[in-house]
Design a protein around this motif. Structure first.
Motif, PDB file in Angstrom:
ATOM      1  N   GLU A  12     -27.980  30.199 -17.147  1.00  0.00           N
ATOM      2  CA  GLU A  12     -29.420  30.306 -16.981  1.00  0.00           C
ATOM      3  C   GLU A  12     -29.810  31.679 -16.461  1.00  0.00           C
ATOM      4  OE1 GLU A  12     -30.510  27.177 -14.358  1.00  0.00           O
ATOM      5  OE2 GLU A  12     -29.837  25.567 -15.676  1.00  0.00           O
ATOM      6  N   LYS A  13     -31.053  32.059 -16.774  1.00  0.00           N
ATOM      7  CA  LYS A  13     -31.607  33.316 -16.280  1.00  0.00           C
ATOM      8  C   LYS A  13     -32.672  33.004 -15.240  1.00  0.00           C
ATOM      9  CE  LYS A  13     -29.334  35.904 -19.325  1.00  0.00           C
ATOM     10  NZ  LYS A  13     -28.396  36.967 -18.982  1.00  0.00           N
ATOM     11  N   PRO A  14     -32.853  33.833 -14.207  1.00  0.00           N
ATOM     12  CA  PRO A  14     -31.983  34.971 -13.900  1.00  0.00           C
ATOM     13  C   PRO A  14     -30.704  34.518 -13.222  1.00  0.00           C
ATOM     14  CG  PRO A  14     -33.648  34.739 -12.212  1.00  0.00           C
ATOM     15  CD  PRO A  14     -33.942  33.670 -13.238  1.00  0.00           C
ATOM     16  N   VAL A  15     -29.711  35.387 -13.195  1.00  0.00           N
ATOM     17  CA  VAL A  15     -28.454  35.057 -12.522  1.00  0.00           C
ATOM     18  C   VAL A  15     -28.464  35.678 -11.129  1.00  0.00           C
ATOM     19  CG1 VAL A  15     -27.163  34.896 -14.666  1.00  0.00           C
ATOM     20  CG2 VAL A  15     -27.270  37.076 -13.459  1.00  0.00           C
ATOM     21  N   HIS A  16     -27.629  35.129 -10.270  1.00  0.00           N
ATOM     22  CA  HIS A  16     -27.473  35.666  -8.912  1.00  0.00           C
ATOM     23  C   HIS A  16     -25.992  35.925  -8.727  1.00  0.00           C
ATOM     24  CE1 HIS A  16     -29.468  35.766  -4.764  1.00  0.00           C
ATOM     25  NE2 HIS A  16     -28.263  36.285  -4.609  1.00  0.00           N
ATOM     26  N   THR A 162     -23.639  43.563 -13.112  1.00  0.00           N
ATOM     27  CA  THR A 162     -23.645  42.930 -14.437  1.00  0.00           C
ATOM     28  C   THR A 162     -22.625  41.802 -14.523  1.00  0.00           C
ATOM     29  OG1 THR A 162     -21.947  44.326 -15.474  1.00  0.00           O
ATOM     30  CG2 THR A 162     -24.211  45.184 -15.431  1.00  0.00           C
ATOM     31  N   GLY A 163     -21.711  41.748 -13.541  1.00  0.00           N
ATOM     32  CA  GLY A 163     -20.637  40.755 -13.565  1.00  0.00           C
ATOM     33  C   GLY A 163     -19.321  41.314 -14.054  1.00  0.00           C
ATOM     34  N   ASP A 164     -19.312  42.581 -14.494  1.00  0.00           N
ATOM     35  CA  ASP A 164     -18.065  43.199 -14.941  1.00  0.00           C
ATOM     36  C   ASP A 164     -17.136  43.420 -13.753  1.00  0.00           C
ATOM     37  OD1 ASP A 164     -18.885  43.263 -17.553  1.00  0.00           O
ATOM     38  OD2 ASP A 164     -19.466  45.381 -17.544  1.00  0.00           O
ATOM     39  N   VAL A 247     -18.526  22.429  -9.609  1.00  0.00           N
ATOM     40  CA  VAL A 247     -19.668  22.179 -10.490  1.00  0.00           C
ATOM     41  C   VAL A 247     -20.979  22.528  -9.786  1.00  0.00           C
ATOM     42  CG1 VAL A 247     -18.482  20.388 -11.788  1.00  0.00           C
ATOM     43  CG2 VAL A 247     -19.846  19.743  -9.782  1.00  0.00           C
ATOM     44  N   TYR A 248     -20.897  22.829  -8.491  1.00  0.00           N
ATOM     45  CA  TYR A 248     -22.091  23.239  -7.749  1.00  0.00           C
ATOM     46  C   TYR A 248     -22.479  24.655  -8.142  1.00  0.00           C
ATOM     47  CZ  TYR A 248     -24.989  24.720  -3.777  1.00  0.00           C
ATOM     48  OH  TYR A 248     -26.009  25.212  -2.989  1.00  0.00           O
ATOM     49  N   ARG A 249     -23.727  24.845  -8.497  1.00  0.00           N
ATOM     50  CA  ARG A 249     -24.232  26.163  -8.818  1.00  0.00           C
ATOM     51  C   ARG A 249     -25.458  26.448  -7.961  1.00  0.00           C
ATOM     52  NH1 ARG A 249     -20.013  26.564 -10.334  1.00  0.00           N
ATOM     53  NH2 ARG A 249     -19.140  27.094 -12.372  1.00  0.00           N
ATOM     54  N   PRO A 250     -25.357  27.378  -7.022  1.00  0.00           N
ATOM     55  CA  PRO A 250     -26.518  27.730  -6.210  1.00  0.00           C
ATOM     56  C   PRO A 250     -27.678  28.186  -7.089  1.00  0.00           C
ATOM     57  CG  PRO A 250     -24.523  28.737  -5.343  1.00  0.00           C
ATOM     58  CD  PRO A 250     -24.171  28.177  -6.681  1.00  0.00           C
ATOM     59  N   GLU A 251     -28.891  27.937  -6.636  1.00  0.00           N
ATOM     60  CA  GLU A 251     -30.074  28.338  -7.390  1.00  0.00           C
ATOM     61  C   GLU A 251     -30.177  29.864  -7.429  1.00  0.00           C
ATOM     62  OE1 GLU A 251     -33.385  26.604  -5.444  1.00  0.00           O
ATOM     63  OE2 GLU A 251     -32.640  24.540  -5.645  1.00  0.00           O
ATOM     64  N   PRO A 252     -30.421  30.445  -8.610  1.00  0.00           N
ATOM     65  CA  PRO A 252     -30.626  31.892  -8.679  1.00  0.00           C
ATOM     66  C   PRO A 252     -31.792  32.296  -7.778  1.00  0.00           C
ATOM     67  CG  PRO A 252     -30.356  30.980 -10.884  1.00  0.00           C
ATOM     68  CD  PRO A 252     -30.490  29.805  -9.945  1.00  0.00           C
ATOM     69  N   GLY A 253     -31.575  33.327  -6.990  1.00  0.00           N
ATOM     70  CA  GLY A 253     -32.628  33.784  -6.094  1.00  0.00           C
ATOM     71  C   GLY A 253     -32.621  33.123  -4.740  1.00  0.00           C
ATOM     72  N   ARG A 295     -20.596  39.936  -0.799  1.00  0.00           N
ATOM     73  CA  ARG A 295     -21.423  40.959  -1.423  1.00  0.00           C
ATOM     74  C   ARG A 295     -22.451  40.300  -2.347  1.00  0.00           C
ATOM     75  NH1 ARG A 295     -16.176  41.544  -3.220  1.00  0.00           N
ATOM     76  NH2 ARG A 295     -14.775  42.731  -1.849  1.00  0.00           N
ATOM     77  N   ASP A 296     -23.712  40.574  -2.121  1.00  0.00           N
ATOM     78  CA  ASP A 296     -24.786  40.050  -2.958  1.00  0.00           C
ATOM     79  C   ASP A 296     -25.284  41.191  -3.838  1.00  0.00           C
ATOM     80  OD1 ASP A 296     -27.209  39.145  -4.064  1.00  0.00           O
ATOM     81  OD2 ASP A 296     -27.646  37.886  -2.323  1.00  0.00           O
ATOM     82  N   TYR A 297     -24.889  41.174  -5.117  1.00  0.00           N
ATOM     83  CA  TYR A 297     -25.234  42.255  -6.032  1.00  0.00           C
ATOM     84  C   TYR A 297     -26.697  42.191  -6.454  1.00  0.00           C
ATOM     85  CZ  TYR A 297     -20.165  42.568  -6.286  1.00  0.00           C
ATOM     86  OH  TYR A 297     -18.846  42.681  -5.947  1.00  0.00           O
ATOM     87  N   THR A 298     -27.249  40.994  -6.480  1.00  0.00           N
ATOM     88  CA  THR A 298     -28.632  40.818  -6.910  1.00  0.00           C
ATOM     89  C   THR A 298     -29.605  41.385  -5.882  1.00  0.00           C
ATOM     90  OG1 THR A 298     -28.011  38.824  -8.131  1.00  0.00           O
ATOM     91  CG2 THR A 298     -30.358  39.127  -7.641  1.00  0.00           C
ATOM     92  N   LYS A 299     -29.337  41.112  -4.616  1.00  0.00           N
ATOM     93  CA  LYS A 299     -30.232  41.564  -3.557  1.00  0.00           C
ATOM     94  C   LYS A 299     -29.718  42.808  -2.832  1.00  0.00           C
ATOM     95  CE  LYS A 299     -32.414  37.090  -2.642  1.00  0.00           C
ATOM     96  NZ  LYS A 299     -33.786  37.543  -2.925  1.00  0.00           N
TER      97      LYS A 299
END
Length: 347
Positions: A12-16, A162-164, A247-253, A295-299
């Motif tokens: 899903e977009k956006p990713v975190h 980017t996840g690379d 299977v837990y995926r934190p909410e983006p943002g 490390r939080d790359y998004t924020k």
């Protein structure tokens, strides 16, 4: 010993994007967090005068600087063991016995000590793609530190927003680079052998899904029955890989969900003090987890905590002024504010 991993993201977009690592060692090296500014000259420290390559940082960054002991000298060698820059690129340094660095050839214009590779990468690149291309183009020749007699066998995990991910290792005098997307890295053996071990059938079948039914109910955790729980590098590699299958995926943002989940996973590979002792001196404590970072790359945020202080401390890179250098040093094994007193809430 150390462990690095990335939090998987959904489609899903956006990713975190978040990653984390532990620093495990048997000796307590002095380690401080420092801010490095745009335009700052490198390498840093008293040994810079004899360092072959010199450069100025294009990106500001936060670095966990460790003081490496130098043979027959009183002045230690500073080296960034972990860090993140203003563009969202991170570099993690981990121990890898068996590493053999290349013998540098030609002029000194592009020769760099392995201890300074993290500073060079963090100060010059915004993405794994750009760093990888520069290395392929011969931007640097990485060599061992002469006066350490190559006694710091290292490998690196480089990651970006980017996840690379890029694993950099040194096999028989050759640089071996591997592009990946999971951020997984521990110690010996080499990365390719770690993957072979992970792909054994006994580990392939491990999943979060319960597989047994006893005493009138599902046996919780039975899907992971057989997951190695010891602190050896191959076992930590497998454990980190399988725990990230959650299977837990934190909410983006949602900053709290993402960082808290990374913290939970870190606890599964944390090595408590005294749970490893030396072979010939069982009374002497060996490696343990000294500190960890998230490390939080998004924020563009960098969190740290330690074995003496489980409280999360945050550095927001977007709020830092990287146009100015600073002499401030924050011990990463931070001893203050190690708990929050909630007594007053009951009065």
């Amino acid at each position: 010993m150390c462990t690095n991993f990335s939090i998987p993201v959904s489609g899903e977009k956006p990713v975190h994007r978040v990653s984390a690592r532990t620093m495990d060692f048997g000796i307590l090296f002095k380690t401080v967090l420092k801010k490095f500014a745009v335009g700052e000259s490198f390498p840093d420290g008293p040994h810079a005068i004899i360092h072959p390559l010199k450069w100025k940082a294009k990106y500001g960054f936060i670095g966990a600087v460790v003081e490496l002991p130098v043979i027959n000298a009183d002045v230690p060698l500073p080296s960034v063991s972990d860090g993140m820059n203003s563009a969202g690129l991170s570099v993690a340094t981990l121990w890898l016995p068996g590493s053999e660095y290349p013998r540098a050839t030609g002029t000194k214009d592009n020769r760099i000590w392995v201890s300074d590779f993290p500073s060079w990468a963090l100060g010059n690149f915004a993405t794994v793609k750009d760093l990888n291309a520069a290395m392929d183009g011969g931007a640097v020749q990485i060599e061992g530190v002469p006066f350490l007699q190559n006694k710091i066998p290292l490998h690196f995990m480089v990651q970006d927003q980017t996840g690379d991910c890029l694993v950099i290792e040194f096999h028989s005098g050759e640089v071996v680079k591997t592009l990946t997307d999971d951020g997984l890295l521990t110690n010996a053996p080499f990365y390719s052998e770690q993957l072979e071990n992970l792909n054994q059938e006994k580990y392939k079948k491990l999943t979060p899904r319960n597989t047994e039914y006893q005493y009138g109910q599902e046996t919780n955790g039975s899907g992971m029955l057989g997951l190695p729980g010891d602190a050896t590098p191959p076992s930590r590699f497998v454990r980190a890989a399988k725990m990230c299958l959650s299977v837990y995926r934190p909410e983006p943002g949602n900053e709290q969900q993402n960082i808290s989940f990374a913290w939970q996973l870190l606890q599964t590979i944390w090595v408590p003090c005294g749970t490893i002792t030396e072979m010939d001196h069982p009374e002497k404590m060996s490696d343990f987890t000294q500190w960890a970072v998230i490390r939080d790359y998004t924020k563009k945020q960098y969190y740290f905590y330690s074995y003496l202080n489980p409280t999360l401390h945050k550095i927001d890179l977007q709020k830092l002024d990287f146009s100015r250098s600073s002499d401030v040093e924050v011990p990463i094994i931070y001893k203050d504010d190690w708990f929050i007193d909630a007594t007053a809430k009951f009065k």
